[in-house]
Design a protein around this motif. Structure first.
Motif, PDB file in Angstrom:
ATOM      1  N   UNK A  19       0.834  -1.207   0.000  1.00  0.00           N
ATOM      2  CA  UNK A  19       0.000   0.000   0.000  1.00  0.00           C
ATOM      3  C   UNK A  19       0.867   1.254   0.000  1.00  0.00           C
ATOM      4  N   UNK A  20       1.887   1.268   0.871  1.00  0.00           N
ATOM      5  CA  UNK A  20       2.785   2.427   0.931  1.00  0.00           C
ATOM      6  C   UNK A  20       3.524   2.596  -0.398  1.00  0.00           C
ATOM      7  N   UNK A  21       3.973   1.469  -0.969  1.00  0.00           N
ATOM      8  CA  UNK A  21       4.700   1.537  -2.235  1.00  0.00           C
ATOM      9  C   UNK A  21       3.871   2.111  -3.367  1.00  0.00           C
ATOM     10  N   UNK A  22       2.557   1.818  -3.373  1.00  0.00           N
ATOM     11  CA  UNK A  22       1.700   2.325  -4.436  1.00  0.00           C
ATOM     12  C   UNK A  22       1.213   3.750  -4.160  1.00  0.00           C
ATOM     13  N   UNK A  23       0.966   4.063  -2.895  1.00  0.00           N
ATOM     14  CA  UNK A  23       0.356   5.356  -2.556  1.00  0.00           C
ATOM     15  C   UNK A  23       1.400   6.464  -2.460  1.00  0.00           C
ATOM     16  N   UNK A  24       2.617   6.131  -1.992  1.00  0.00           N
ATOM     17  CA  UNK A  24       3.600   7.181  -1.762  1.00  0.00           C
ATOM     18  C   UNK A  24       3.931   7.987  -3.020  1.00  0.00           C
ATOM     19  N   UNK A  25       4.141   7.366  -4.206  1.00  0.00           N
ATOM     20  CA  UNK A  25       4.404   8.202  -5.399  1.00  0.00           C
ATOM     21  C   UNK A  25       3.277   9.183  -5.700  1.00  0.00           C
ATOM     22  N   UNK A  26       2.034   8.747  -5.465  1.00  0.00           N
ATOM     23  CA  UNK A  26       0.907   9.648  -5.700  1.00  0.00           C
ATOM     24  C   UNK A  26       0.934  10.798  -4.699  1.00  0.00           C
ATOM     25  N   UNK A  27       1.201  10.472  -3.432  1.00  0.00           N
ATOM     26  CA  UNK A  27       1.314  11.521  -2.413  1.00  0.00           C
ATOM     27  C   UNK A  27       2.440  12.490  -2.753  1.00  0.00           C
ATOM     28  N   UNK A  28       3.590  11.948  -3.162  1.00  0.00           N
ATOM     29  CA  UNK A  28       4.744  12.800  -3.456  1.00  0.00           C
ATOM     30  C   UNK A  28       4.459  13.719  -4.644  1.00  0.00           C
ATOM     31  N   UNK A  29       3.704  13.228  -5.605  1.00  0.00           N
ATOM     32  CA  UNK A  29       3.331  14.048  -6.756  1.00  0.00           C
ATOM     33  C   UNK A  29       2.491  15.246  -6.312  1.00  0.00           C
ATOM     34  N   UNK A  30       1.450  14.991  -5.524  1.00  0.00           N
ATOM     35  CA  UNK A  30       0.596  16.085  -5.056  1.00  0.00           C
ATOM     36  C   UNK A  30       1.357  17.006  -4.103  1.00  0.00           C
ATOM     37  N   UNK A  31       2.181  16.420  -3.227  1.00  0.00           N
ATOM     38  CA  UNK A  31       2.933  17.247  -2.276  1.00  0.00           C
ATOM     39  C   UNK A  31       3.919  18.149  -2.995  1.00  0.00           C
ATOM     40  N   UNK A  32       4.615  17.631  -3.998  1.00  0.00           N
ATOM     41  CA  UNK A  32       5.573  18.435  -4.752  1.00  0.00           C
ATOM     42  C   UNK A  32       4.870  19.570  -5.487  1.00  0.00           C
ATOM     43  N   UNK A  33       3.682  19.306  -5.998  1.00  0.00           N
ATOM     44  CA  UNK A  33       2.934  20.351  -6.705  1.00  0.00           C
ATOM     45  C   UNK A  33       2.571  21.518  -5.791  1.00  0.00           C
ATOM     46  N   UNK A  34       2.479  21.261  -4.484  1.00  0.00           N
ATOM     47  CA  UNK A  34       2.074  22.304  -3.535  1.00  0.00           C
ATOM     48  C   UNK A  34       3.257  23.002  -2.873  1.00  0.00           C
ATOM     49  N   UNK A  35       4.492  22.549  -3.152  1.00  0.00           N
ATOM     50  CA  UNK A  35       5.668  23.141  -2.524  1.00  0.00           C
ATOM     51  C   UNK A  35       6.186  24.325  -3.343  1.00  0.00           C
ATOM     52  N   UNK A  36       6.779  25.329  -2.705  1.00  0.00           N
ATOM     53  CA  UNK A  36       7.498  26.368  -3.462  1.00  0.00           C
ATOM     54  C   UNK A  36       8.746  25.773  -4.100  1.00  0.00           C
ATOM     55  N   UNK A  37       9.238  26.429  -5.126  1.00  0.00           N
ATOM     56  CA  UNK A  37      10.375  25.894  -5.877  1.00  0.00           C
ATOM     57  C   UNK A  37      11.587  25.636  -4.981  1.00  0.00           C
ATOM     58  N   UNK A  38      11.816  26.497  -3.996  1.00  0.00           N
ATOM     59  CA  UNK A  38      12.956  26.318  -3.104  1.00  0.00           C
ATOM     60  C   UNK A  38      12.907  25.007  -2.347  1.00  0.00           C
ATOM     61  N   UNK A  39      11.715  24.613  -1.887  1.00  0.00           N
ATOM     62  CA  UNK A  39      11.575  23.337  -1.175  1.00  0.00           C
ATOM     63  C   UNK A  39      11.748  22.155  -2.113  1.00  0.00           C
ATOM     64  N   UNK A  40      11.308  22.314  -3.361  1.00  0.00           N
ATOM     65  CA  UNK A  40      11.432  21.213  -4.328  1.00  0.00           C
ATOM     66  C   UNK A  40      12.899  20.918  -4.638  1.00  0.00           C
ATOM     67  N   UNK A  41      13.699  21.986  -4.784  1.00  0.00           N
ATOM     68  CA  UNK A  41      15.105  21.830  -5.160  1.00  0.00           C
ATOM     69  C   UNK A  41      16.036  21.712  -3.950  1.00  0.00           C
ATOM     70  N   UNK A  42      15.483  21.716  -2.770  1.00  0.00           N
ATOM     71  CA  UNK A  42      16.309  21.628  -1.567  1.00  0.00           C
ATOM     72  C   UNK A  42      16.996  20.263  -1.463  1.00  0.00           C
ATOM     73  N   UNK A  43      18.235  20.245  -0.959  1.00  0.00           N
ATOM     74  CA  UNK A  43      18.949  18.980  -0.772  1.00  0.00           C
ATOM     75  C   UNK A  43      18.295  18.127   0.306  1.00  0.00           C
ATOM     76  N   UNK A  44      17.675  18.762   1.281  1.00  0.00           N
ATOM     77  CA  UNK A  44      16.958  18.028   2.323  1.00  0.00           C
ATOM     78  C   UNK A  44      15.487  17.951   1.933  1.00  0.00           C
TER      79      UNK A  44
END
Length: 276
Positions: A19-44
């Motif tokens: 479940x985590x393996x299938x759901x996490x990419x979807x979560x990461x896609x939506x989460x990345x879309x909501x982040x500012x560019x600085x957070x997306x390109x951050x090393x952490x």
């Protein structure tokens, strides 16, 4: 006791990991879309977005011809699904109820058509459309999508038609119904799970298709949303925020459709696969 406990735990643990393996990419896609560019390109990595922004969604929808892409995708997808269902209803009924010479060959042919990668025919498709002067048109795209969906639809619905007792149809005909009326009033309502599952499969197949529209339709006015997803590149590299926002918007119709149809779709896929 320990074996019994282990026997109960490992299937649940495996299910959680999957479940985590299938759901996490979807979560990461939506989460990345909501982040500012600085957070997306951050090393952490920022696992949970706190500085939520919708700027990437505005960038994605401000692309030229966006609403044209949406209209084209909905048009070809819905028409392909509807046409394939209409043809598959007649074809599945014939294969399930009628006995004729070559019937087994027809069924094997549909199975082979479903297994064969359609990409091997893309050059032939292009030449046919080019010779018919129909490049940059939604008509051949709709027809080819329908052909891609049709084998699976016929094979699945055939299982459902075969599972309906013939006596129900014969009783309706004894009561005065024609064969067509018996099919519409008796058999068709019982095919609802199969229609749901095949509609969902057909929608996903046509909605996600990329290569065929890329080859046949070079004009932006005749392109669909999968090509829109590939447009977020700048001279400095990929715009990951806009790409994830576009991917999120692209996935929403399928997610919504699946939520509404999931029960009947799952039962339809399993029942249609083993009956008939």
């Amino acid at each position: 006791m320990k074996r019994s406990l282990f026997g109960r735990l490992w299937p649940n643990a495996t299910a959680v990991v999957l479940f985590i393996g299938f759901v996490f990419p979807v979560y990461w896609m939506f989460a990345t879309a909501l982040k500012p560019t600085g957070d997306i390109l951050s090393e952490d990595p920022v696992w949970i977005p706190t500085n939520i922004t919708f700027e990437h969604f505005r960038t994605a929808t401000d692309v030229d011809h966006f609403w044209t892409y949406v209209t084209n995708s909905l048009t070809v997808t819905i028409l392909a699904v509807v046409f394939s269902l209409v043809i598959a209803l007649a074809g599945s009924f014939a294969l399930a109820r009628m006995r004729f010479k070559g019937r087994r060959g027809f069924i094997i042919g549909f199975m082979l058509a479903q297994m064969a990668p359609w990409e091997v025919m893309i050059i032939a498709m292009y030449m046919i459309v080019r010779d018919a002067s129909m490049l940059n048109s939604l008509v051949p795209l709709t027809l080819f999508y329908m052909m891609m969906i049709l084998p699976f639809t016929i094979l699945t619905l055939r299982g459902f038609v075969a599972a309906v007792p013939k006596e129900l149809e014969e009783s309706a005909m004894v009561d005065g119904c024609t064969r067509a009326e018996a099919f519409r009033r008796v058999i068709l309502p019982l095919l609802a799970p199969g229609l749901m599952s095949t509609s969902l499969f057909g929608f996903i197949t046509a909605w996600n298709e990329f290569a065929l529209v890329l080859v046949l339709n070079k004009d932006a006015e005749a392109q669909t949303l999968p090509l829109w997803l590939s447009s977020f590149q700048t001279q400095f590299g990929d715009d990951w925020g806009a790409t994830m926002a576009a991917s999120s918007l692209f996935a929403i119709p399928i997610l919504v459709l699946f939520v509404f149809l999931q029960r009947k779709a799952v039962s339809g896929l399993t029942a249609g696969a083993v009956k008939g």
